[in-house]
Each structure stands twice: as structure tokens, then as C-alpha cells.
Design a protein around this motif. Structure first.
Motif, PDB file in Angstrom:
ATOM      1  N   GLN A   7      78.558  14.557  12.131  1.00 50.59           N
ATOM      2  CA  GLN A   7      79.627  15.558  12.066  1.00 50.59           C
ATOM      3  C   GLN A   7      79.116  16.907  12.563  1.00 50.59           C
ATOM      4  O   GLN A   7      79.810  17.608  13.306  1.00 50.59           O
ATOM      5  N   GLN A  54      83.094  21.917   5.109  1.00 52.67           N
ATOM      6  CA  GLN A  54      83.376  20.502   5.363  1.00 52.67           C
ATOM      7  C   GLN A  54      82.282  19.596   4.806  1.00 52.67           C
ATOM      8  O   GLN A  54      82.557  18.521   4.292  1.00 52.67           O
ATOM      9  N   HIS A  63      75.906  10.432   8.501  1.00 51.40           N
ATOM     10  CA  HIS A  63      77.279  10.850   8.825  1.00 51.40           C
ATOM     11  C   HIS A  63      77.406  12.374   8.860  1.00 51.40           C
ATOM     12  O   HIS A  63      78.204  12.911   9.631  1.00 51.40           O
ATOM     13  N   GLU A  64      76.616  13.077   8.042  1.00 50.95           N
ATOM     14  CA  GLU A  64      76.634  14.538   8.076  1.00 50.95           C
ATOM     15  C   GLU A  64      76.042  15.048   9.380  1.00 50.95           C
ATOM     16  O   GLU A  64      76.567  15.993   9.986  1.00 50.95           O
ATOM     17  N   SER A 121      78.763  16.671  16.433  1.00 51.11           N
ATOM     18  CA  SER A 121      80.048  16.640  17.147  1.00 51.11           C
ATOM     19  C   SER A 121      80.754  17.994  17.085  1.00 51.11           C
ATOM     20  O   SER A 121      81.415  18.392  18.046  1.00 51.11           O
TER      21      SER A 121
END
Length: 126
Positions: free
Chosen positions: A65, A91, A61-62, A68
Motif C-alpha cells: 500500500q 490508512q 500488505h502495508e 502504490s
């Protein structure tokens, strides 16, 4: 650096106590306290290293992120590149250098390194 000074100070204090002429009941307590402090410091250091090592591994997921956020971005200046890295680092709860390194590994250097981004811009004709 501070931890190594503390460790050296505790080692010195322990050596002093063990060779001093303190009454045995006080000496035993001081030795126990100093030895426990050294053990606690060592345990804390091992824990910090384990957390740092675990934090070095990127989760899927990192990576998503990171991709993106940086995909299609081109750093317009050193400040622009740094601002993007700092925003992502906050973040992701990671240090900025690891964000830069991972972006570079993923082929997203133009978003985090202005020097690289300048080579990607088409040359302007005046």
C-alpha cells in the motif's frame, strides 16, 4: 511522564503505609491495593511496549500500500509531502514518522520529503 509520577506516588504511598501505625487489618488491605496497582501499571507498560514493538514490524500488505500510494509521486511543497504522509499514516494506522522512515528506506523519499524532491526536479531556465 505521567506514568512515572503515578509510579512514584504509589511507591511513596506504599512506603508510608508500611511504616505507619495503622491498625494491621487496614494496613494489610492498603498494602495489597497499592502493590496490585503497581503491578497493574507495570503489566500495562509491558503490554504497551509489546504492542509498539509489534507495530514497528511492517507487514507485506502495508508495504504494498505504501509503495502504490507513493510510487511516482513528487512532493510539490512541504504541505503536499506532509498531507501525503498523514493520509498514509491514517490508512495504515501508523505514526507519520514511521511512514516517512519506511518510505525513505524504500527509496521513495521524493514523495515524503520536499527537500529531497527539490533536488530531483529538473532545473528551470528563465
Amino acid at each position: 511522564m505521567r506514568d512515572s509520577r503515578r509510579s512514584a506516588a504509589l511507591q511513596g504511598a506504599l512506603q508510608f503505609v508500611t511504616t505507619s501505625d495503622l491498625p494491621s487489618e487496614h494496613k494489610a488491605i492498603l498494602i495489597d491495593v497499592l502493590t496490585q496497582a503497581l503491578r497493574d501499571d507495570e503489566t500495562a507498560e509491558l503490554s504497551r511496549r509489546a504492542v509498539a514493538q509489534a507495530g514497528a514490524q511492517w507487514q507485506e500488505h502495508e508495504l504494498a500500500q505504501l509503495r502504490s500510494f507513493l510510487q511516482g509521486r513528487l512532493a510539490r511543497s512541504w504541505q503536499h509531502a506532509d498531507e501525503g504522509v498523514m493520509q498514509l499514516a491514517a490508512q495504515l494506522h501508523r505514526d507519520p514518522q514511521s511512514v516517512r522512515d519506511k518510505a525513505t528506506q524504500l527509496g521513495l523519499s521524493a514523495a515524503v520529503d520536499y527537500r529531497f524532491a527539490k533536488t530531483m526536479e529538473p532545473q528551470r531556465e528563465d
